[in-house]
Design a protein around this motif. Structure first.
Motif, short mmCIF file in Angstrom:
data_model
loop_
_atom_site.label_atom_id
_atom_site.label_comp_id
_atom_site.label_asym_id
_atom_site.label_seq_id
_atom_site.Cartn_x
_atom_site.Cartn_y
_atom_site.Cartn_z
N ASP A 46 0.76 -1.22 0.24
CA ASP A 46 0.13 0.12 0.06
C ASP A 46 0.73 1.25 -0.24
O ASP A 46 0.64 2.05 -0.67
CB ASP A 46 -1.05 -0.03 1.45
CG ASP A 46 -2.04 -0.74 1.04
OD1 ASP A 46 -2.80 -1.03 1.93
OD2 ASP A 46 -2.23 -1.47 0.08
N PHE A 47 1.77 1.42 1.02
CA PHE A 47 3.03 2.47 0.88
C PHE A 47 3.32 2.80 -0.53
O PHE A 47 3.66 3.55 -0.96
CB PHE A 47 3.89 2.34 1.77
CG PHE A 47 4.91 3.48 2.01
CD1 PHE A 47 6.07 3.24 1.42
CD2 PHE A 47 4.45 4.55 2.47
CE1 PHE A 47 7.21 4.49 1.56
CE2 PHE A 47 5.40 5.72 2.82
CZ PHE A 47 6.67 5.45 1.92
N THR A 48 3.87 1.55 -1.12
CA THR A 48 4.57 1.70 -2.57
C THR A 48 3.43 2.21 -3.71
O THR A 48 3.91 3.05 -4.10
CB THR A 48 5.01 0.42 -2.98
OG1 THR A 48 5.93 -0.31 -1.98
CG2 THR A 48 5.57 0.12 -4.50
N SER A 49 2.49 1.82 -3.53
CA SER A 49 1.24 2.33 -4.43
C SER A 49 1.08 3.81 -4.14
O SER A 49 0.86 4.38 -4.97
CB SER A 49 0.11 1.31 -4.71
OG SER A 49 -0.67 1.51 -3.40
N LEU A 50 1.09 4.11 -2.83
CA LEU A 50 0.60 5.54 -2.36
C LEU A 50 1.82 6.57 -2.97
O LEU A 50 1.45 7.53 -3.76
CB LEU A 50 0.62 5.57 -0.85
CG LEU A 50 0.46 7.19 -0.33
CD1 LEU A 50 -0.63 7.75 -1.08
CD2 LEU A 50 0.55 6.91 1.21
N LEU A 51 3.11 5.91 -2.87
CA LEU A 51 4.12 6.75 -3.25
C LEU A 51 4.21 7.07 -4.78
O LEU A 51 4.31 8.14 -5.37
CB LEU A 51 5.34 6.48 -2.62
CG LEU A 51 6.39 7.58 -2.07
CD1 LEU A 51 5.91 8.37 -1.02
CD2 LEU A 51 7.75 7.04 -1.69
N ASN A 52 3.63 5.78 -5.37
CA ASN A 52 3.60 5.72 -6.68
C ASN A 52 2.48 6.91 -7.38
O ASN A 52 2.50 7.64 -8.46
CB ASN A 52 3.45 4.61 -7.51
CG ASN A 52 4.58 3.82 -7.24
OD1 ASN A 52 5.87 3.99 -6.87
ND2 ASN A 52 4.53 2.25 -7.46
N ASP A 53 1.29 7.03 -6.54
CA ASP A 53 0.18 7.79 -6.85
C ASP A 53 0.76 9.24 -6.73
O ASP A 53 0.54 10.11 -7.56
CB ASP A 53 -0.89 7.56 -6.03
CG ASP A 53 -1.58 6.07 -6.34
OD1 ASP A 53 -2.49 5.72 -5.61
OD2 ASP A 53 -1.37 5.70 -7.49
N ILE A 54 1.67 9.45 -5.68
CA ILE A 54 2.09 11.06 -5.39
C ILE A 54 3.05 11.35 -6.58
O ILE A 54 3.03 12.38 -7.26
CB ILE A 54 2.74 11.04 -4.17
CG1 ILE A 54 1.83 10.72 -3.16
CG2 ILE A 54 3.37 12.33 -4.18
CD1 ILE A 54 2.55 10.69 -1.76
N SER A 55 4.05 10.17 -7.05
CA SER A 55 4.81 10.71 -8.20
C SER A 55 3.94 10.82 -9.44
O SER A 55 4.39 11.87 -10.26
CB SER A 55 5.86 9.69 -8.24
OG SER A 55 5.51 8.37 -8.85
#
Ligand code: P6P
Length: 351
Positions: free
Chosen positions: A28-37
């Protein structure tokens, strides 16, 4: 022909490598940071061509909760981050500098693990003059049991952040973040639409030669703040100053202030130096917001060896009273920021 960077590490692969260090991680954290990028790429596309696109420059005619004029790109950036961060259920609450109240992300039905507070486009009053602007974000983990998300999940101190970062839209677009294992910078290669690792393990010098402050407010500062600025300018005053490594030949520091926090912070992070926004008569508690500006930048600077103070202690220790709480901010090279905190905390008679 753009020189291909030595390191083809994208931000996505960098975060995935971090995730592998935590076998129990859900992703979830990985996909969150990817959404931010991803949101940052969308904002970058429009910020960097604002002058060419009809109707992107200038103000909307409205004011935000801070009483500041909302630029069209503020509104655009805010909508992009709200849409991108709330869409996959990892987030339960979003707080934006542009919105009076937090947004409870309905896609998560209150089950999302993370809280994200962000300033979608800091320094936006500079946009029409083509000055670098930025996005700042902080990520916390919820404390409450699933589906019972509440204000306590939102009003957490910076020390509880799991990650923080900023994007600077300038001569290039850079994404800088920390998840507690160093501070890393990624530069957007517009040709391939990827943020590529360009500044691994950023460390900021212990003391710097730059101070950043709006000197026009000098008449509105306290005597202690005025003395701090005097000593930053004129170097060590042997009777009073305790500035470590301060020049002793009367030579002080150089002033650099662009009026865009992310740009001033980023330069000082790389070169060394300190940014100051002291309390003024207009902003008796300081102008900058704790949750969406000071705390995320404090997590970054501390992970890069620097320090961030409100003049009496670490920014990261402050428990927010509300989403838009303002604080004084002295942030940058550890030796300089700690010296300022010591000077401001000293008995007035000592000055
Ligand atoms: P002043 C921009 O509005 C901002 O929040 C920061 O980006 C910037 O450092 C500061 O305010 C500038 O404030 O009072 O010097 O114009």
């Amino acid at each position: 022909m753009t020189k291909i960077p030595k390191n083809l590490q994208t931000i996505e692969s960098h975060v995935l490598d971090l995730q592998r260090l935590h076998p129990s991680a859900s992703g979830d954290f990985t996909s969150l940071l990817n959404d931010i990028s991803f949101a940052a790429k969308v904002v970058s596309r429009d910020v960097t061509k604002a002058g060419l696109v009809e109707d992107l420059l200038g103000a909307t005619g409205q004011e935000n909760v801070q009483g500041e004029v909302i630029q069209k790109l503020d509104e655009f950036a805010n909508n992009v981050f709200l849409k991108c961060l709330g869409r996959r259920g990892q987030v339960c609450i979003m707080g934006s500098e542009e919105l009076a109240d937090p947004v409870f992300a309905d896609t998560s039905q209150g089950t999302g693990k993370y809280i994200v507070v962000f300033d979608p486009l800091d320094g936006s009053s500079n946009i029409d003059a083509n000055v670098s602007v930025g996005t700042i974000f902080g990520i916390w983990k919820r404390k409450s049991q699933l589906a019972h998300v509440n204000q306590d999940d939102l009003l957490q101190p910076g020390s509880e952040m799991v990650a923080a970062g900023y994007i600077i839209y300038g001569s290039s677009t850079m994404f800088v973040y920390t998840a507690g294992s160093g501070v890393h910078g990624f530069t957007l290669d517009p040709g391939i639409g990827e943020f590529l690792l360009s500044h691994e393990n950023i460390m900021t010098p212990f003391t710097g030669k730059i101070y950043s402050v709006n000197e026009a407010y000098e008449p509105r500062w306290s005597p202690r703040v005025r003395e701090v600025l005097r000593q930053l300018k004129y170097g060590r005053d042997s009777k009073k100053s305790t500035r470590r490594d301060a020049p002793t030949d009367g030579a002080g520091m150089s002033s650099r202030y662009i009026g865009s926090l992310v740009a001033d912070f980023h330069r000082n992070l790389l070169y060394g130096g300190v940014y100051l926004y002291p309390p003024t008569t207009e902003y008796p508690k300081g102008k900058l917001r704790l949750m969406c500006e000071a705390a995320p930048l404090a997590m970054i600077v501390e992970n890069a060896g620097g320090y961030a103070s409100d003049g009496s202690g670490s920014i990261l220790d402050i428990v927010p009273e509300d989403l838009h709480m303002r604080v004084p901010l002295y942030i940058g090279s550890r030796g300089d920021a700690l010296w300022i905190e010591k000077m401001l905390g000293e008995d007035p008679a000592a000055l």
